[in-house]
Design a protein around this motif. Structure first.
Motif, PDB file in Angstrom:
ATOM      1  N   MET A  66      71.975  35.182 -39.468  1.00  0.00           N
ATOM      2  CA  MET A  66      73.280  35.836 -39.337  1.00  0.00           C
ATOM      3  C   MET A  66      74.068  35.231 -38.177  1.00  0.00           C
ATOM      4  SD  MET A  66      74.949  38.105 -37.130  1.00  0.00           S
ATOM      5  CE  MET A  66      73.664  39.063 -36.344  1.00  0.00           C
ATOM      6  N   LEU A  67      73.404  35.014 -37.044  1.00  0.00           N
ATOM      7  CA  LEU A  67      74.078  34.435 -35.886  1.00  0.00           C
ATOM      8  C   LEU A  67      74.664  33.069 -36.219  1.00  0.00           C
ATOM      9  CD1 LEU A  67      71.504  35.316 -33.068  1.00  0.00           C
ATOM     10  CD2 LEU A  67      73.673  36.473 -33.550  1.00  0.00           C
ATOM     11  N   GLN A  68      73.951  32.302 -37.050  1.00  0.00           N
ATOM     12  CA  GLN A  68      74.350  30.947 -37.379  1.00  0.00           C
ATOM     13  C   GLN A  68      75.522  30.873 -38.354  1.00  0.00           C
ATOM     14  OE1 GLN A  68      74.276  28.049 -36.530  1.00  0.00           O
ATOM     15  NE2 GLN A  68      74.378  26.648 -38.264  1.00  0.00           N
ATOM     16  N   GLY A  70      78.358  29.578 -36.634  1.00  0.00           N
ATOM     17  CA  GLY A  70      78.108  28.189 -36.258  1.00  0.00           C
ATOM     18  C   GLY A  70      78.294  27.252 -37.434  1.00  0.00           C
ATOM     19  N   ARG A  71      77.846  27.695 -38.596  1.00  0.00           N
ATOM     20  CA  ARG A  71      78.010  26.878 -39.804  1.00  0.00           C
ATOM     21  C   ARG A  71      79.493  26.708 -40.124  1.00  0.00           C
ATOM     22  NH1 ARG A  71      75.050  29.498 -44.593  1.00  0.00           N
ATOM     23  NH2 ARG A  71      73.291  29.210 -43.163  1.00  0.00           N
ATOM     24  N   LYS A  72      80.271  27.763 -39.924  1.00  0.00           N
ATOM     25  CA  LYS A  72      81.719  27.687 -40.153  1.00  0.00           C
ATOM     26  C   LYS A  72      82.357  26.658 -39.222  1.00  0.00           C
ATOM     27  CE  LYS A  72      85.624  30.867 -40.706  1.00  0.00           C
ATOM     28  NZ  LYS A  72      86.070  32.279 -40.524  1.00  0.00           N
ATOM     29  N   GLN A  73      81.789  26.543 -38.010  1.00  0.00           N
ATOM     30  CA  GLN A  73      82.290  25.572 -37.029  1.00  0.00           C
ATOM     31  C   GLN A  73      81.652  24.191 -37.209  1.00  0.00           C
ATOM     32  OE1 GLN A  73      81.972  27.051 -32.995  1.00  0.00           O
ATOM     33  NE2 GLN A  73      82.671  29.095 -33.557  1.00  0.00           N
ATOM     34  N   LYS A  74      80.780  24.091 -38.244  1.00  0.00           N
ATOM     35  CA  LYS A  74      80.091  22.833 -38.559  1.00  0.00           C
ATOM     36  C   LYS A  74      79.245  22.338 -37.378  1.00  0.00           C
ATOM     37  CE  LYS A  74      83.177  21.154 -42.192  1.00  0.00           C
ATOM     38  NZ  LYS A  74      83.752  22.467 -42.488  1.00  0.00           N
ATOM     39  N   THR A  79      65.247  25.539 -36.157  1.00  0.00           N
ATOM     40  CA  THR A  79      65.436  26.371 -37.346  1.00  0.00           C
ATOM     41  C   THR A  79      65.348  27.842 -36.937  1.00  0.00           C
ATOM     42  OG1 THR A  79      63.084  26.564 -37.897  1.00  0.00           O
ATOM     43  CG2 THR A  79      64.250  24.619 -38.753  1.00  0.00           C
ATOM     44  N   PRO A  80      65.867  28.751 -37.773  1.00  0.00           N
ATOM     45  CA  PRO A  80      65.736  30.179 -37.452  1.00  0.00           C
ATOM     46  C   PRO A  80      64.284  30.608 -37.269  1.00  0.00           C
ATOM     47  CG  PRO A  80      67.366  29.879 -39.172  1.00  0.00           C
ATOM     48  CD  PRO A  80      66.731  28.535 -38.960  1.00  0.00           C
ATOM     49  N   GLU A  81      63.386  30.036 -38.062  1.00  0.00           N
ATOM     50  CA  GLU A  81      61.962  30.394 -37.957  1.00  0.00           C
ATOM     51  C   GLU A  81      61.386  29.920 -36.619  1.00  0.00           C
ATOM     52  OE1 GLU A  81      63.322  30.752 -41.944  1.00  0.00           O
ATOM     53  OE2 GLU A  81      63.401  28.997 -40.626  1.00  0.00           O
TER      54      GLU A  81
END
Length: 370
Positions: free
Chosen positions: A210-212, A215-219, A296-298
């Motif tokens: 969820m936090l990412q 970040g993904r939107k900001q590439k 990674t999230p994990e």
């Protein structure tokens, strides 16, 4: 346009109206009466309600800013610490930058006390208090919503079910957390949805995904984005586990009946129990900002878990429950006798489950140390 209006805490210009709604709320007034007036007065609404309203107006009538609200909360917390704990201690705060905003991710043992005590420690160290993530499942009662949003809480929309609605809610939440940090406001969020019921503190990678989203939107690469967030794990350890019997009851019910459905008002009872019952020594260990081990999230979840487990303060009861009393005390000591007395107060069918809550951190530390 205020794109976070439906989830953010109240601003200063909204405080006075929120306080007025609280004072006018009969359910809230009756709750205050129940816990603060003599038992013979509280049920007499014609007497108790005007009396409580007069007291609330006298105490809160001039409160017009979030800071004023928080100063009142500090006084209440000081009272809780004084009357329901033997002491509250902190470690790791001195190593943090007072001028930085952090994303505090903690284990979760008590609904309201966990973030409240994080704030208590920050306040004592002259650091800004946090904005607190709280699930909308706790906000079914209007006065709870008012109280939480007055005290810098923002809403996590857990009730969203449809995939598009859920993604929209999580994307908004991710952006709100990032923007808060960017503006210098620290954040507190639990490592998983709901309190730990069995003593096994574990971070849910879904939270980190969820936090990412923002970040993904900001590439941005996951590891780089995580470093920007300045994640600090927090390990909260209570000598006497809040609501231990209620947690064990839920586990027992799930084991024997497949599911557990909360009764109306059960969360409120847990909040009140957390505030009012004896907690003994409470320790909060603030970790180090995570800069590595987060590709990674994990991976990040494991890094957070490691810090929380390593810094988890073990009380005598933890060792005793794990049958390791000899590690810290004589088996005939007062600690052993007191723990046994506490266990005897628990219904027999729940006793092993409660004991396991206390034992789990010791056993997991042993596993980690190999």
């Amino acid at each position: 346009m205020d794109k976070y209006a439906d989830i953010r805490p109240y601003n200063d210009n909204e405080v006075a109206d929120a306080v007025a709604r609280l004072v006018a709320d009969n359910a809230f007034v009756d709750l205050i009466a129940k816990h603060n007036l003599p038992s013979w007065v509280a049920p007499m609404r014609f007497l108790s309600r005007p009396l409580v309203r007069w007291q609330l107006q006298r105490k809160w009538g001039n409160v017009a800013s979030v800071r004023q609200v928080q100063l009142e909360v500090v006084h209440y917390l000081e009272h809780i610490v004084k009357t329901t704990t033997s002491k509250v201690t902190f470690s790791g705060l001195d190593a943090l930058d007072k001028d930085s905003a952090y994303l505090f991710i903690s284990n979760h043992r008590d609904i309201v006390l966990d973030p409240a005590l994080v704030n208590f420690g920050l306040h004592q160290h002259d650091m800004n208090t946090v904005r607190i993530a709280i699930g909308d499942n706790l906000l079914q009662i209007p006065y709870i919503t008012e109280l939480m949003r007055l005290n810098k809480s923002f809403i996590v929309k857990r009730s969203a079910k449809a995939p598009k609605e859920m993604l929209r809610a999580l994307t908004q939440l991710s952006a709100y957390i990032y923007d808060s940090l960017d503006e210098g406001h620290s954040i507190w969020i639990a490592q998983r949805e709901g309190r730990t019921k069995d003593g096994h503190d574990q971070t849910d990678p879904a939270l980190l995904k969820m936090l990412q989203l923002n970040g993904r939107k900001q590439k941005k690469d996951f590891a780089d984005y995580v470093r920007e967030l300045k994640i600090v794990p927090v390990s909260i350890s209570y000598q006497y586990e809040p609501c231990a019997q209620a947690k064990a009851k839920e586990l027992y019910h799930k084991k024997h009946h497949g599911e557990y459905v909360k009764q109306a008002g059960e969360d409120i009872e847990s909040i009140v129990e957390g505030f009012t019952t004896d907690k003994g020594h409470v320790h909060l260990a603030f970790g180090k900002p995570i800069a590595h081990g987060c590709d990674t999230p994990e991976d990040l979840a494991k890094t957070i878990d490691r810090q929380i487990l390593e810094s988890f303060y073990l009380h005598p009861g933890n060792y005793i429950a794990a049958d390791h009393a000899e590690a810290i005390v004589d088996t005939e000591s007062a600690d052993v006798k007191e723990f046994a007395e506490r266990m005897n107060l628990i219904p027999e069918h729940l006793r092993d489950l409660v004991k396991a809550i206390y034992a789990k951190p010791v056993l997991r530390k042993e596993e980690m140390q190999g």
